[in-house]
Design a protein around this motif. Structure first.
Motif, short mmCIF file in Angstrom:
data_model
loop_
_atom_site.label_atom_id
_atom_site.label_comp_id
_atom_site.label_asym_id
_atom_site.label_seq_id
_atom_site.Cartn_x
_atom_site.Cartn_y
_atom_site.Cartn_z
N GLY B 318 0.79 -1.22 0.00
CA GLY B 318 0.00 0.00 0.00
C GLY B 318 0.83 1.27 0.00
O GLY B 318 0.29 2.36 0.14
N ASN B 319 2.15 1.13 -0.13
CA ASN B 319 2.97 2.34 -0.12
C ASN B 319 4.21 2.11 -0.98
O ASN B 319 4.48 0.99 -1.40
CB ASN B 319 3.36 2.70 1.32
N ILE B 320 4.98 3.18 -1.18
CA ILE B 320 6.10 3.07 -2.12
C ILE B 320 7.25 2.23 -1.55
O ILE B 320 7.45 2.16 -0.33
CB ILE B 320 6.63 4.46 -2.55
N ASN B 321 7.97 1.59 -2.46
CA ASN B 321 9.21 0.85 -2.16
C ASN B 321 9.07 -0.25 -1.09
O ASN B 321 10.02 -0.54 -0.39
CB ASN B 321 10.32 1.82 -1.72
N SER B 322 7.92 -0.84 -1.00
CA SER B 322 7.81 -1.95 -0.06
C SER B 322 8.16 -3.25 -0.80
O SER B 322 8.07 -3.32 -2.02
CB SER B 322 6.39 -2.03 0.49
N SER B 323 8.58 -4.23 -0.02
CA SER B 323 8.93 -5.49 -0.68
C SER B 323 8.38 -6.67 0.10
O SER B 323 8.23 -6.63 1.32
CB SER B 323 10.44 -5.61 -0.85
N SER B 324 8.09 -7.74 -0.63
CA SER B 324 7.61 -8.95 0.02
C SER B 324 8.14 -10.17 -0.71
O SER B 324 8.38 -10.13 -1.90
CB SER B 324 6.08 -8.99 0.04
N ASN B 325 8.33 -11.22 0.07
CA ASN B 325 8.80 -12.47 -0.50
C ASN B 325 8.04 -13.61 0.15
O ASN B 325 7.90 -13.65 1.36
CB ASN B 325 10.31 -12.58 -0.23
N GLN B 326 7.56 -14.53 -0.66
CA GLN B 326 6.84 -15.69 -0.12
C GLN B 326 7.50 -16.95 -0.68
O GLN B 326 7.59 -17.10 -1.89
CB GLN B 326 5.38 -15.68 -0.56
N THR B 327 7.97 -17.80 0.21
CA THR B 327 8.60 -19.04 -0.23
C THR B 327 7.92 -20.20 0.47
O THR B 327 8.04 -20.35 1.68
CB THR B 327 10.11 -19.03 0.11
N PHE B 328 7.21 -21.00 -0.27
CA PHE B 328 6.48 -22.14 0.31
C PHE B 328 6.97 -23.44 -0.32
O PHE B 328 7.09 -23.54 -1.52
CB PHE B 328 4.97 -21.99 0.10
N ARG B 329 7.28 -24.40 0.56
CA ARG B 329 7.69 -25.72 0.08
C ARG B 329 6.85 -26.77 0.81
O ARG B 329 6.64 -26.67 2.03
CB ARG B 329 9.17 -25.98 0.40
N THR B 330 6.39 -27.76 0.06
CA THR B 330 5.52 -28.78 0.63
C THR B 330 5.99 -30.16 0.20
O THR B 330 6.27 -30.36 -0.98
CB THR B 330 4.07 -28.55 0.14
N ILE B 331 6.09 -31.05 1.15
CA ILE B 331 6.50 -32.42 0.87
C ILE B 331 5.35 -33.33 1.30
O ILE B 331 4.94 -33.31 2.46
CB ILE B 331 7.78 -32.77 1.64
N LEU B 332 4.83 -34.09 0.38
CA LEU B 332 3.62 -34.84 0.70
C LEU B 332 3.83 -36.35 0.60
O LEU B 332 4.24 -36.86 -0.44
CB LEU B 332 2.48 -34.42 -0.22
N ASN B 333 3.54 -37.05 1.69
CA ASN B 333 3.60 -38.50 1.74
C ASN B 333 2.19 -39.07 1.67
O ASN B 333 1.20 -38.33 1.79
CB ASN B 333 4.20 -38.96 3.08
N ASP B 334 2.12 -40.38 1.59
CA ASP B 334 0.85 -41.11 1.72
C ASP B 334 -0.27 -40.52 0.85
O ASP B 334 -0.08 -40.30 -0.32
CB ASP B 334 0.41 -41.17 3.21
N GLU B 335 -1.41 -40.27 1.50
CA GLU B 335 -2.53 -39.69 0.75
C GLU B 335 -2.74 -38.24 1.15
O GLU B 335 -3.88 -37.74 1.15
CB GLU B 335 -3.81 -40.49 1.01
N SER B 336 -1.69 -37.58 1.55
CA SER B 336 -1.86 -36.22 2.05
C SER B 336 -2.14 -35.24 0.91
O SER B 336 -1.80 -35.47 -0.24
CB SER B 336 -0.64 -35.80 2.85
N ARG B 337 -2.76 -34.14 1.29
CA ARG B 337 -3.15 -33.11 0.34
C ARG B 337 -2.64 -31.76 0.83
O ARG B 337 -2.60 -31.52 2.04
CB ARG B 337 -4.68 -33.00 0.27
#
Lengths: 251, 447
Positions: B318-337
């Motif tokens: 909502g303002n000048i020169n702001s920064s954001s970073n989103q890093t998502f990692r998912t490891i799924l076994n079995d029948e997981s979702r």
């Protein structure tokens, strides 16, 4: 002379296409053999089959390595018994540092052979010596495996791995392609340092340049899935002169 | 009416029963907020799959049951079983079924006020006024500018029923040494919920690290809903690290709503590490209202059994020169979702924005599934935004390369899993990365 590798009547089909069709080849301890051939002849297929790739539809014939049936050995078992493939296109593995990778590989092989593993200090000492021999800076230890490496760096890194893992049979798949004159020299030195009376090298290449440095004992020409001609190093010069077509027709 | 009438009736009568015993009922503004939240909850109910933000998983357990605010007696044994606090931990709070049962402070820290929400409501409610927003504040603003409150049914439920929470207030120029740890444990002798309401307020130029750990409920016989809402306000030049470690068993449902607003030059680092066997959903809304404000939102999830894990992010520039970073990692076994719903919105005039979003999922089983929906809404001109999403299995070329060097298949897979999670783990400060390694229980988790 003890036979290191013996391939007999190898037939390999990948996706409905016969890539190797009755290939036979023998390599002894102490021998440097060059494998040459036109594009698509099946050189890289042979290299990857030897290392254990199983992307083929069918395979026939036999391969014996150190007197044992190679087909009965897993990929990692082949490596621990001293078979090494320098990849034509080394694979990038983001998130794994080169030194971590080589240390895990070396110790995994030692474990399989029942030898004592190297600790971090011993490993680093050895790695520094080997890197220096190949004129490589030590920062590359920390870099992720092959990620962002130049073509030349990737090939040098393969030779570095070879000298660290200290195999018995080295298969070098176009390790000379994409190298400048100086890098070629370093890589050739690396292979020469590795070669001894107990070891063998199968050098896959398109160019005589590398062979001038290496002085191979034998040269095999692979075309249409089989070895069409075998000779000494003069065959490579003849090839340079007449081209594959000339040699294949004569054979 | 969205919910089955009977379940809503049960929430209504429960609200009437508890009305006189809720905390803060003698404080006009707090009482008003609670009544208003309950009205909204009655209107919207628990979100169903017609609501866009809730359309991936059915959350049937959540909708088909009435969760009574837990009144189970404190189980002293399970508190005693907890390890003593970490050497870097300066303060630890322990919650049992959503109520604080222990506050462990080495020595008072000047400039820091920390205690339970109940304590503040009883003793100094003035300090909280204005720091707990109205439930409608969380409503989703659609591209059409329509304001939709339905996705926030769980926040309304929390705001109506909360019984306790964490309050951390930090004065100007205060740097809290070590980290603050908040531990949640509990049991589920009946189908119950722990609505936890927390407030973290950092004044100008202050700094703090908070770890919130949610343990699986013990005596795993009934469904348990932990429904947490955390409001974070970061004043100019303040910096907060807020790590969540969520571990659940099959009957646990975790719904976490984090809402943060950042003033000029403020920094938020908000990683969530989730070991999921049940159902978890973490929503993280960040308003970058100040110039040069920065947010890093990470997530690392390891799913087992038939678990579902969902991460939702809403980052508003909502303002000048702001920064954001989103890093998502998912490891799924079995029948997981697992599901990732990420959105970056850059408001008109928020030039110089730099926003990046990445979500990658590694499926270790043929029956695991991952979903990802990255969204960018960019209304400014001078903006750098990127997003990347992948879902896949082990790369056969990488496996072949590793094995061809003598590394066994299981070891090669472990190496690749480590490498995959590393981008999230390596962002953590060293003291916290050790805790997260122990949390995941891998030996050599980072190589």
């Amino acid at each position: 002379m003890e036979v290191l590798l013996e391939i007999e009547d190898l037939e390999v089909e990948i996706e409905e296409r016969k890539i190797l069709d009755g290939l036979s080849l023998t390599l002894n301890r102490g021998e440097i053999a060059a494998l040459m051939g036109p594009n698509g002849a099946g050189k890289s297929t042979l290299a990857s089959i030897l290392a254990g790739k199983d992307n083929y539809k069918s395979i026939k014939g036999s391969i014996r390595y150190l007197g044992k049936d190679l087909f009965k050995m897993s990929i990692e078992e082949r490596a621990s018994k001293g078979l090494f493939l320098a990849f034509q296109y080394p694979v990038e593995i983001p998130g794994v540092a080169m030194s971590t990778f080589v240390k895990i590989a070396l110790n995994a092989q030692k474990r399989l052979r029942g030898e004592k593993e190297l600790d971090a200090i011993e490993f680093l000492k050895l790695a520094k010596i080997k890197a220096k021999e190949l004129h490589m800076s030590e920062d590359f230890f920390k870099r992720p495996v092959n990620v962002g490496f130049s073509g030349g760096e990737k090939k040098k890194a393969e030779v570095f791995q070879m000298s660290m893992l200290d195999p018995i049979l080295a298969i070098l798949d176009e390790t000379d392609s994409g190298l400048d004159v100086d890098a070629l020299k370093v890589v050739a030195e690396g292979i020469k340092n590795f070669q001894s009376k107990d070891r063998g090298s199968l050098v896959i290449t398109h160019y005589q340049r590398l062979l001038n440095h290496l002085d191979p004992d034998t040269v095999h020409i692979l075309a249409d899935g089989k070895i069409v001609k075998t000779g000494d190093k003069t065959l490579a010069s003849l090839l340079e002169e007449k081209g594959y077509q000339g040699i294949i027709e004569a054979a | 009416m969205i919910n089955s009438a009977k379940i809503m009736d049960m929430y209504s009568s429960s609200f009437s029963d508890l009305r006189n015993n809720f905390i803060g009922q003698d404080i006009t503004w707090a009482k008003k907020l609670r009544e208003k939240a309950f009205e909204q909850f009655c209107k919207d109910g628990i979100p169903n799959q017609n609501v866009e933000e809730w359309n991936v998983f059915p959350y049937r357990d959540l909708r088909d049951n009435f969760f009574s605010a837990s009144s189970n007696p404190v189980d002293q044994q399970s508190i005693n079983k907890l390890n003593s606090k970490d050497i870097n931990c300066s303060i630890r709070m322990i919650f049992f079924n959503g109520k604080m049962v222990k506050l462990d402070i080495d020595k008072p820290i000047e400039g820091l006020q920390i205690n339970s929400l109940k304590y503040f409501m009883d003793n100094s409610p003035d300090l909280l006024e204005g720091k707990i927003p109205d439930a409608s504040f969380y409503s989703e603003r659609r591209l059409s500018n329509v304001v939709d409150s339905r996705p926030q049914g769980m926040v309304a439920l929390n705001a109506a029923f909360y019984q306790d929470g964490v309050v951390i207030l930090i004065d100007k120029n205060t740097v809290v040494p070590g980290h603050i740890e908040i531990v949640h444990i509990g049991d589920a002798k009946t189908i119950s919920m722990s609505p936890v309401r927390s407030v973290i307020f950092l004044s100008e130029n202050s700094k703090c690290e908070v770890i919130e750990r949610i343990f699986p409920t013990c005596k795993n016989t009934h469904l348990h809903l932990s429904n947490h809402v955390t409001d974070i306000q970061l004043s100019s030049q303040s910096s907060l690290t807020y790590l969540r470690l969520v571990d659940g068993n099959t009957s646990d449902i975790h719904i976490n709503n984090i809402h943060a607003s950042l003033k000029n030059d403020a920094k938020l680092y908000c990683p969530s590490l989730i070991l999921s066997c049940g159902q978890s959903r973490i929503e993280c809304r960040v308003n970058l209202i100040g110039e040069n404000s920065q947010a890093q939102i990470d997530g690392l999830t390891i799913g087992h059994n038939k678990s579902t894990s969902e991460s939702l992010t809403r980052v508003m520039h909502g303002n000048i020169n702001s920064s954001s970073n989103q890093t998502f990692r998912t490891i799924l076994n079995d029948e997981s979702r697992a599901s990732f719903l990420g959105k970056i919105r850059v408001e008109a005039g928020a030039d110089g924005t730099n926003a990046d979003m990445s979500s990658k999922s590694l499926l270790l089983s043929e029956n695991a599934r991952a979903n990802a929906k990255p969204e960018l809404e960019i209304l400014a001109d001078d903006v750098k935004c990127s997003h990347g999403v992948t879902v896949g299995n082990f790369d056969p070329e990488q496996m072949f390369y590793l094995c061809s060097r003598g590394i066994s298949q299981p070891e090669a897979k472990k190496l690749l899993i480590n490498a995959f999670s590393k981008v999230v783990i390596e962002n953590l400060p060293i003291s916290l990365s050790k805790i997260s390694e122990e949390f995941f229980g891998f030996d050599n988790f980072i190589i």
